[in-house]
Design an enzyme around this catalytic site. Structure first.
Site, short mmCIF file in Angstrom:
data_model
loop_
_atom_site.label_atom_id
_atom_site.label_comp_id
_atom_site.label_asym_id
_atom_site.label_seq_id
_atom_site.Cartn_x
_atom_site.Cartn_y
_atom_site.Cartn_z
N ASP A 352 0.59 -0.84 -0.10
CA ASP A 352 -0.25 0.22 0.40
C ASP A 352 0.25 1.24 -0.17
OD1 ASP A 352 -1.84 1.49 0.57
OD2 ASP A 352 -3.81 0.14 0.63
N ASP A 464 -6.03 4.97 -5.15
CA ASP A 464 -7.00 5.39 -4.63
C ASP A 464 -7.06 6.87 -5.64
OD1 ASP A 464 -7.68 6.15 -1.58
OD2 ASP A 464 -5.70 4.97 -1.03
N ASP A 532 -13.55 2.28 4.18
CA ASP A 532 -11.60 3.24 5.26
C ASP A 532 -12.00 1.69 6.33
OD1 ASP A 532 -10.17 2.75 3.42
OD2 ASP A 532 -9.79 5.21 4.30
C1 DGJ Z 1 -6.82 5.47 1.63
C2 DGJ Z 1 -7.19 3.78 1.54
O1 DGJ Z 1 -8.83 4.22 1.91
C3 DGJ Z 1 -6.57 3.06 2.38
O2 DGJ Z 1 -6.56 2.10 2.37
C4 DGJ Z 1 -5.06 3.22 2.44
O3 DGJ Z 1 -4.68 3.34 1.26
C5 DGJ Z 1 -4.66 4.93 2.29
N1 DGJ Z 1 -5.33 5.72 1.54
C6 DGJ Z 1 -3.36 4.89 2.14
O4 DGJ Z 1 -3.55 6.38 1.80
#
Ligand code: DGJ
Length: 764
Positions: A352, A464, A532
């Site tokens: 990630d 993202d 999230d």
């Molecule tokens: C937001 C995402 O939804 C998370 O899962 C993660 O990837 C973070 N950003 C990383 O900055």
């Protein structure tokens, strides 16, 4: 399917009919609902035998009271219009029907859009005075009972016109006796179902932040008051778009209702030099309740939106390092996590945020996708090889649409970020948005993604998008009113390019969780990070809300740690897994820090999921009626799986009845609950009721008992016919309520849950 008839058109899908009439060259909306047989339209026309006070008479009708197929400004229809054009002759526009065409395949250049439609109807209209031509497109998806609509608008004059509003779909109803279902929320709190009665007035479900948004998803459902999950009429509207959208519901005082849907007109004025295409709005109708409507959409998405090599393919189980390490990792830590993941049977490792530039927190480096040598001295290729050597596929996180001021990219191109000249920069998560209306920026992204994906054996990408657009302005635009639509066009151009070059890569859309969970994204990314928020209780609502419009194969769910990182709530590992199963399963926690017992449990979970993966990802999905205490999900393929999810325990309630739809009536099924082991700790001091010696709670002996003495949860097993499961259901064993405890009592704590496996009696 599409039947031209005198003065109109009949559009049929498997279970629905949609009828358009033509009267004095105007298009009228005559019917949309359950399938009917029609060979003339006379009986459907509104008659207007008497005057109605001050209603304007135009074209021998009283436009204010007519159900139209489209609407413009002027001519005496005072409801919200589908089109508003600013022209040299003012706003009045009179679009008259000219001719039609029926095609087997869409001939427009609309991007993105659904594919493999059965038939397309094109209706051409013209305003003679303005020389504006409008073509209405209707795409028929017979099997899934979906009709989609969009519009091409063409300026045939030499005048310059401005489009103030151009929606894609209008539905006029005789009745406003409906309830409106929308899916609203915020970050970590996405797509919660809201139900409101429609009363006279105007309602708007929209987004204005540049993304389809976590505030209001573009899906809107209108249902009759008595419609429930299994029965009754409902209509759905969604849009194949990831930017600002708008649905307007206007209920008039005479109880008519107009529903308009399309791209939002917020801060948007389009110059109509030549041709403009609106985006595709996807309608469905069901009289088999909300589950019927959702199943239409699920089938449509799997069949006509998801494309490429991942269509109908089972998605891998991932381990994602985000909540395990956040920005704080090096190669050693990642490989350790990957080893644990492999041990429990996980299939793909996702690296990630934080692997590039000098990104040790969220204040820098977006835009610079060269590896952070301090964390990964041997680079991504090397890491991917190491992960592959362990027997896992490798995936990577990117956030291409963003830029940090602290980055090489910003130093080289400060004017590539979205900002208004001579105004302060406004940040969100310390970052700015890249100006995707600028073709140079698009080219840069296409090239750098190309380089990255060619640089190593990358099988999965998490894309993202962590902030919204606030101060829209681009130096490349003459008309700033086109910013939002041009941004999305630029983004789709990048998506198209990347998808085309890397058809085998599995893409997961993400936008700070689920800020862009929409049909536009799903045309390119086969699954989306739902939220999230991975807390069990929150996820019950988030996953349930998401399921109204999107199939489980697109809903990405991770089992994470407790206390949960978003809510600090503690819920059982079994429940976090049981719930995450209804979609695409992954794990996002430090597996290496777990007890042997938990790791062993996860190993069993992974195996269990793999065996039932197709049912979870591609089964027909049902929501049972929800109550304050329980949520029940069901996935049915050949066999089925039900998840019974408890919120808080309330003692002494009526026994649970588990009804299971969608099975074959005359077939016998074995229904078995999962096996869960309970820790004696949950009984606290009650353990002394059965213990031969009195235990001091929290003392050494008590701790030892809790460690080694495992209580098996009651396992239930029944053999029942499909029709009985649907209509009568199974009365489950009683739930623990203090008194009368014995081996048959189901002990389900707060946030507890069970899976029930339903298999044909003779199947393995
Ligand atoms: C937001 C995402 O939804 C998370 O899962 C993660 O990837 C973070 N950003 C990383 O900055």
């Amino acid at each position: 399917m599409i039947k031209p008839i005198e003065n109109g058109f009949i559009l049929n899908t498997k279970k629905t009919t949609y009828i358009i009439g033509i009267k004095n060259d105007w298009l009228l909306h005559l019917y949309y609902g359950a399938k009917i047989q029609v060979d003339n339209l006379d009986f459907l026309y509104q008659k207007f035998d008497n005057g109605r006070g001050n209603a304007v008479i135009a074209n021998n009708m009283m436009p204010q009271y007519v159900n139209f197929e489209i609407s413009t400004v002027g001519l005496g229809d005072y409801r919200e219009p589908m089109f508003a054009f600013d022209t040299c002759l003012g706003y009045t526009c009179n679009l008259k029907y000219q001719d039609f065409e029926i095609l087997n395949k869409d001939d427009s250049l609309l991007i993105p859009q659904s594919y493999n439609e059965n038939q397309v109807l094109k209706l051409r209209l013209l305003d003679e005075a303005l020389k504006i031509e409008v073509i209405l497109y209707y795409k028929i998806f017979y099997e899934c009972d979906v009709i989609s609509k969009y519009v091409q608008i063409k300026n045939l004059s030499t005048n310059q016109y401005i489009i103030d509003r151009a929606m894609s779909s209008q539905l006029d109803f005789d009745s406003s006796e409906f309830e409106m279902l929308t899916f609203e929320g915020a970050w970590a709190n996405e797509r919660h179902l809201k139900v409101k009665p429609v009363e006279s007035g105007i309602y708007i479900n929209d987004s204005k932040c540049g993304a389809s948004s976590n505030n209001r998803n573009p899906l809107v459902i209108l249902k009759r008051h008595n419609t429930n999950q299994h029965n009754g009429e409902c209509y759905g509207s969604n849009i194949v778009y990831s930017g600002n959208h708008k649905t307007i519901i206007e209920a008039t005082t005479d109880k008519r209702m107009r529903v308009l849907a399309g791209v939002s007109d917020y801060a948007t004025r389009i110059t109509l030099d030549d041709v403009y295409l609106t985006k595709e709005v996807v309608l469905t109708y069901s009289n088999e309740g909300l589950n019927g409507l959702s199943q239409n959409y699920h089938q449509f998405v799997n069949e006509h939106i998801i494309r490429g090599n991942w269509k109908y393919k089972e998605r891998p189980i991932v381990i994602n390092n985000w909540e395990a390490t956040y920005f704080n990792f090096d190669e050693g830590k990642l490989l350790k996590l990957a080893r644990c993941a492999k041990q429990v049977g996980i299939e793909l490792f996702v690296l990630d945020d934080g692997w590039f530039g000098h990104r040790d927190n969220d204040t820098s480096s977006l835009g610079d996708y060269s590896v952070n040598r301090k964390k990964l001295p041997k680079g991504i290729k090397h890491l991917a090889e190491k992960i592959n050597d362990l027997g896992l596929d490798f995936g990577i996180w990117v956030e291409p649409e963003m830029i940090s001021v602290d980055s090489d990219l910003y130093k080289a191109h400060p004017d590539w970020s979205v900002a208004v000249p001579n105004r302060e920069l406004n940040f969100s998560r310390n970052q700015l948005v890249l100006d995707l209306t600028n073709p140079n920026v698009q080219d840069y992204l296409i090239e750098s993604l190309n380089d990255l994906l060619n640089s190593a054996n990358i099988k999965y990408v998490k894309w993202d998008y962590n902030r919204n657009i606030s101060d829209m302005y681009s130096k490349t635009l003459i008309n700033q009113g086109e910013f939002f639509v041009k941004y999305m066009d630029g983004l789709y151009r990048v998506f198209e390019n990347v998808n085309r070059k890397f058809p085998d890569v599995l893409f997961e859309g993400c936008a700070g969780g689920g800020n862009r969970f929409d049909l536009g994204i799903l045309c390119y990314f086969q699954q989306i990070w739902t939220s999230d928020d991975t807390d069990y209780l929150e996820r019950l609502s988030i996953q349930s809300g998401t399921s109204y419009g999107y199939p489980p194969s697109t809903i990405s769910n991770h089992v994470s740690d407790v206390p949960n990182h978003q809510t600090l709530r503690i819920s059982p590992l079994a429940s976090r897994f049981n719930l995450a199963c209804f979609g695409v399963l992954g794990y996002e926690l430090d597996l290496c820090a777990l007890s042997k017992r938990d790791l062993f449990e996860i190993q069993k979970q992974v195996l269990q999921y793999k065996q039932a993966r197709r049912v979870f990802q591609y089964g027909k999905f049902y929501r049972q009626e929800e109550d304050a205490q329980k949520v029940i999900f069901l996935s049915v393929l050949d066999n089925a799986i039900a998840g019974v999810f408890q919120k808080l325990v309330h003692p002494n309630q009526q026994e649970d009845t588990l009804k299971i739809n969608g099975l074959e009536d005359n077939v016998k099924y074995k229904v078995e609950s999962d096996t869960q082991v309970l820790n004696a700790k949950i009984f606290g001091g009650l353990i002394n009721m059965i213990s031969p010696i009195k235990l001091k709670i929290g003392g050494t002996v008590h701790k030892l008992v809790c460690k080694y003495y495992k209580l098996k949860q009651t396992q239930e097993s029944y053999i029942v016919y499909g029709d009985a499961l649907k209509n009568a259901g199974i009365k489950l064993h009683g739930q623990f309520l203090g008194t009368g405890f014995n081996n048959n009592v189901r002990v389900i704590v707060d946030f507890g849950s069970n899976l029930y496996y339903i298999r044909k009696v003779n199947s393995k």
